[in-house]
Write a protein that holds these residues in place. Structure first.
Motif, PDB file in Angstrom:
ATOM      1  N   THR A 133       0.780  -1.204   0.000  1.00 24.77           N
ATOM      2  CA  THR A 133       0.000   0.000   0.000  1.00 24.77           C
ATOM      3  C   THR A 133       0.850   1.312   0.000  1.00 24.77           C
ATOM      4  O   THR A 133       1.743   1.394   0.812  1.00 24.77           O
ATOM      5  CB  THR A 133      -0.909   0.009   1.229  1.00 24.77           C
ATOM      6  N   PHE A 159     -11.383  -4.435   0.584  1.00 24.35           N
ATOM      7  CA  PHE A 159     -10.177  -3.847   1.178  1.00 24.35           C
ATOM      8  C   PHE A 159      -9.990  -2.400   0.716  1.00 24.35           C
ATOM      9  O   PHE A 159      -9.700  -1.511   1.513  1.00 24.35           O
ATOM     10  CB  PHE A 159      -8.952  -4.689   0.811  1.00 24.35           C
ATOM     11  N   HIS A 216      -7.722  -1.415  -1.692  1.00 26.53           N
ATOM     12  CA  HIS A 216      -6.402  -1.210  -2.292  1.00 26.53           C
ATOM     13  C   HIS A 216      -6.460  -1.246  -3.815  1.00 26.53           C
ATOM     14  O   HIS A 216      -5.894  -0.388  -4.506  1.00 26.53           O
ATOM     15  CB  HIS A 216      -5.444  -2.279  -1.766  1.00 26.53           C
ATOM     16  N   GLN A 275      -8.714  -8.131   3.901  1.00 27.05           N
ATOM     17  CA  GLN A 275      -7.606  -7.671   4.733  1.00 27.05           C
ATOM     18  C   GLN A 275      -6.383  -7.309   3.901  1.00 27.05           C
ATOM     19  O   GLN A 275      -5.336  -6.950   4.434  1.00 27.05           O
ATOM     20  CB  GLN A 275      -7.219  -8.769   5.746  1.00 27.05           C
ATOM     21  N   LYS A 284     -11.997  -1.344   3.747  1.00 27.82           N
ATOM     22  CA  LYS A 284     -11.312  -1.381   5.037  1.00 27.82           C
ATOM     23  C   LYS A 284     -10.275  -0.269   5.172  1.00 27.82           C
ATOM     24  O   LYS A 284     -10.111   0.310   6.263  1.00 27.82           O
ATOM     25  CB  LYS A 284     -10.638  -2.745   5.239  1.00 27.82           C
ATOM     26  N   LEU A 285      -9.537   0.008   4.089  1.00 25.82           N
ATOM     27  CA  LEU A 285      -8.533   1.066   4.168  1.00 25.82           C
ATOM     28  C   LEU A 285      -9.164   2.396   4.561  1.00 25.82           C
ATOM     29  O   LEU A 285      -8.563   3.193   5.283  1.00 25.82           O
ATOM     30  CB  LEU A 285      -7.807   1.215   2.832  1.00 25.82           C
ATOM     31  N   ARG A 286     -10.391   2.629   4.078  1.00 25.66           N
ATOM     32  CA  ARG A 286     -11.076   3.877   4.408  1.00 25.66           C
ATOM     33  C   ARG A 286     -11.378   3.954   5.889  1.00 25.66           C
ATOM     34  O   ARG A 286     -11.166   4.988   6.533  1.00 25.66           O
ATOM     35  CB  ARG A 286     -12.372   3.981   3.599  1.00 25.66           C
ATOM     36  N   SER A 287     -11.864   2.876   6.453  1.00 26.10           N
ATOM     37  CA  SER A 287     -12.195   2.883   7.882  1.00 26.10           C
ATOM     38  C   SER A 287     -10.948   2.852   8.753  1.00 26.10           C
ATOM     39  O   SER A 287     -10.955   3.366   9.878  1.00 26.10           O
ATOM     40  CB  SER A 287     -13.093   1.688   8.214  1.00 26.10           C
ATOM     41  N   ASP A 288      -9.870   2.286   8.243  1.00 26.68           N
ATOM     42  CA  ASP A 288      -8.621   2.245   9.004  1.00 26.68           C
ATOM     43  C   ASP A 288      -7.952   3.606   9.098  1.00 26.68           C
ATOM     44  O   ASP A 288      -7.223   3.888  10.056  1.00 26.68           O
ATOM     45  CB  ASP A 288      -7.636   1.264   8.350  1.00 26.68           C
ATOM     46  N   MET A 289      -8.136   4.451   8.073  1.00 28.90           N
ATOM     47  CA  MET A 289      -7.460   5.750   8.029  1.00 28.90           C
ATOM     48  C   MET A 289      -8.445   6.882   7.758  1.00 28.90           C
ATOM     49  O   MET A 289      -8.352   7.582   6.749  1.00 28.90           O
ATOM     50  CB  MET A 289      -6.365   5.726   6.958  1.00 28.90           C
ATOM     51  N   ASP A 330       3.506  -7.635  11.561  1.00 34.65           N
ATOM     52  CA  ASP A 330       2.481  -8.410  12.255  1.00 34.65           C
ATOM     53  C   ASP A 330       2.759  -9.900  12.224  1.00 34.65           C
ATOM     54  O   ASP A 330       1.909 -10.705  12.591  1.00 34.65           O
ATOM     55  CB  ASP A 330       1.099  -8.125  11.648  1.00 34.65           C
TER      56      ASP A 330
END
Length: 588
Positions: A116, A193, A195, A233, A370-375, A537
């Motif tokens: 990413t 995701f 990406h 993910q 997910k990337l949107r909600s993560d950042m 991770d």
């Protein structure tokens, strides 16, 4: 031209890791036709089932399926064009599997993950008076092997999406006349995701959602074929990626695919020639598709951090440039700290091939990705009434690779006859040269307009050169690189043209004493491979089985001339005398 051979006694003194030669890492990671991970499972010898990719000298047949079944294994992926099988098999049967007739190599079905990341000026986007602004990817389809491409306002003209997750292989059907039914058996457009949508937006985004140039794709008139191999993910497995590549070998041309973007990567555990993912991407390259891969985001961990498949000598591997947003002033731009560095871990290939803007890039993102909600702090709202999706500002070599893929689409829109090798060579020679370590900067920064104006042609391959150490006429150590003029078939492609005027190698910056190879600097205890440090991770190196039990550094893998610096490095140019004698680059 100097053809001195590497001084291997010198190498043995220079390259040590806690008293052990770095040569352990080349050849030591595969034993008995197996990767280190597979060999570790074989050594355990228990009933635990493991997922592996088996490569063969020829296409395996039913007899091989029966043999695997007799060993307690089951094939969960077979490929139509690639001589490989993905199998689930007990640990205790791995050795027998590897010794089968026609088996080349057994590797774990490794995890892959997304790598990413406004920098149109930095890449010299054809604009204003440039004739190249007329070529914006028309007639070119870019296959994006990623997490899918959502129906964002900016990505509505994408062709089709196919899902390869979890063993799927959605082959298109055929019409009554026997011709391929393009678009049949397609999957629903999805990207949980986010990406792949972001990557796709960089390549061909229409900027409908912003109604401005900020999010306009590099090749906005190209089309996309989304190939979903990463889950919600941003993770997947090698066999699914290989299946997508196998699909392209069978059907890609019928869909008009000319460029393949792979903004993803996995851990490197063997020479490129033994890596199933590298073998697959090179088969696609050899079939006439231009493959662009991200270098990886592990630059903070030093050299030898290029990920697979970017370690391939054939394909185009892209690192990231951080543009400080000062317009046409480029002196304050620099290589992004996270951008992975070469040379490649086992083969010592000079990578990355070039850089492209990859820092804080704004592009499309699904409303529910997910990337949107993560950042959430990096979300830029859509500013039109009809748009429900938004934009995201992220950084990484994934974004850099997408910029280059867009540039390639423009090049092929202007001249569809270009071979993958010629595309790569033009990109490298035309790149804007910058001062720095070439294993960090590559051949320089992508210059789209210059690449589209270049007229050079490579008649053979444009392999990225191997690197080595040797001895200068004064008895000191000297860095050597394969003569790209000879390697690529014409002196117009020699190192002085690709890496410009020799100044990249001056002042002891690259290989000065103690900088790269000195004891304890790069490979000091726990520095590179410490728990959770490189692969944060633990996902790629889970459970510690790769480095456990002294397997990697066992006494049976001592220095061997062929391990670190391959004997095939014969036609070389001297680059830099590490004893302070300065630049000795030759172009003849």
């Amino acid at each position: 031209m100097n053809n001195r051979q590497p001084n291997r006694s010198l190498l043995g003194k220079l390259v040590t890791i806690a008293g052990l030669s770095l040569a352990l890492m080349s050849g030591a990671l595969q034993a008995g036709g197996m990767s280190a991970k597979a060999a570790a499972h074989a050594k355990a010898g228990g009933p635990e089932m493991v997922d592996v990719i088996v490569t063969y000298r020829d296409m395996p047949d039913q007899a091989e399926s029966d043999r695997a079944a007799g060993l307690g294994g089951k094939t969960y992926r077979a490929f139509g064009r690639l001589p490989m099988r993905a199998m689930r098999i007990p640990e205790h049967a791995l050795e027998a599997l590897a010794k089968g007739k026609g088996v080349d190599f057994v590797a774990i079905d490794d995890a892959v993950e997304a790598n990413t990341w406004n920098a149109r000026l930095a890449a010299n986007f054809p604009d204003g008076l440039s004739v190249n602004k007329e070529f914006a990817g028309e007639g070119v389809v870019v296959a994006v092997i990623d997490s899918g491409v959502w129906n964002h306002d900016d990505t509505t003209n994408s062709s089709f999406q196919y899902d390869f997750l979890n063993g799927q292989f959605p082959a298109p059907g055929y019409l009554n006349n026997g011709s391929l039914s393009v678009g049949s058996n397609k999957s629903a457009r999805s990207d949980n995701f986010g990406h792949g949508t972001h990557v796709g937006g960089i390549i061909y985004g229409s900027a409908r959602g912003t109604q401005g140039a900020q999010t306009l794709g590099i090749a906005q008139n190209s089309e996309l074929l989304a190939m979903q191999v990463l889950d919600g993910q941003g993770r997947g497995v090698s066999s699914d990626v290989i299946a997508a590549l196998d699909w392209l070998l069978q059907f890609g041309s019928a869909y008009g695919v000319k460029v393949v973007n792979m903004s993803l990567g996995k851990a490197v555990e063997s020479e490129a020639a033994l890596d199933p993912l590298v073998q697959a991407v090179e088969a696609v390259w050899d079939a006439g598709f231009v493959v662009v891969a991200s270098a990886g985001n592990y630059g903070r961990d030093g050299h030898f951090t290029i990920t697979s498949p970017g370690i391939s000598r054939k394909i185009i591997t892209v690192g990231s440039l951080t543009d400080n947003g000062t317009g046409a002033i480029f002196a304050d731009d620099y290589v992004s700290t996270y951008s992975s560095r070469g040379p490649t871990l086992f083969d010592h290939v000079l990578k990355p091939d070039l850089l492209a803007p990859g820092n804080r890039v704004v592009a499309a993102i699904p409303e529910a990705g997910k990337l949107r909600s993560d950042m959430p702090e990096r979300v830029m709202p859509c500013n039109t009434r009809k748009c429900s999706d938004d934009y995201l500002e992220i950084s990484g070599t994934s974004m850099s690779a997408a910029v280059v893929s867009g540039a390639v689409a423009r090049m092929l829109s202007k001249d569809p006859s270009l071979s993958p090798a010629t595309v790569k060579a033009r990109l490298m020679r035309s790149a804007r040269k910058i001062v720095g370590d070439p294993t960090v900067t590559g051949a320089g920064v992508l210059d789209i307009d210059a690449a589209m104006n270049d007229t050079g042609v490579v008649t053979g391959e444009a392999l990225s050169p191997l690197m080595a150490l040797g001895t200068s006429s004064s008895g000191g150590s000297v860095v050597l690189v394969e003569n790209t003029g000879a390697l690529w078939g014409d002196s117009q492609w020699s190192a002085g043209y690709l890496w410009s005027d020799g100044y990249l190698w001056s002042d002891g910056y690259l290989w000065s004493d103690g900088y790269l190879w000195s004891d304890g600097y790069l490979w000091s205890d726990g520095y590179l491979w410490s728990d959770g440090y490189l692969w944060s991770d633990g996902y790629l190196w889970s459970d510690g089985y790769l480095w456990s039990d002294g397997y990697l550094w066992s006494d049976s893998y001592l220095w061997s001339d062929s391990y670190l610096w391959s004997d095939s490095v014969e036609n070389v140019d001297p680059l830099f005398d590490t004893q302070g004698q300065g630049l000795i680059l030759h172009d003849d």
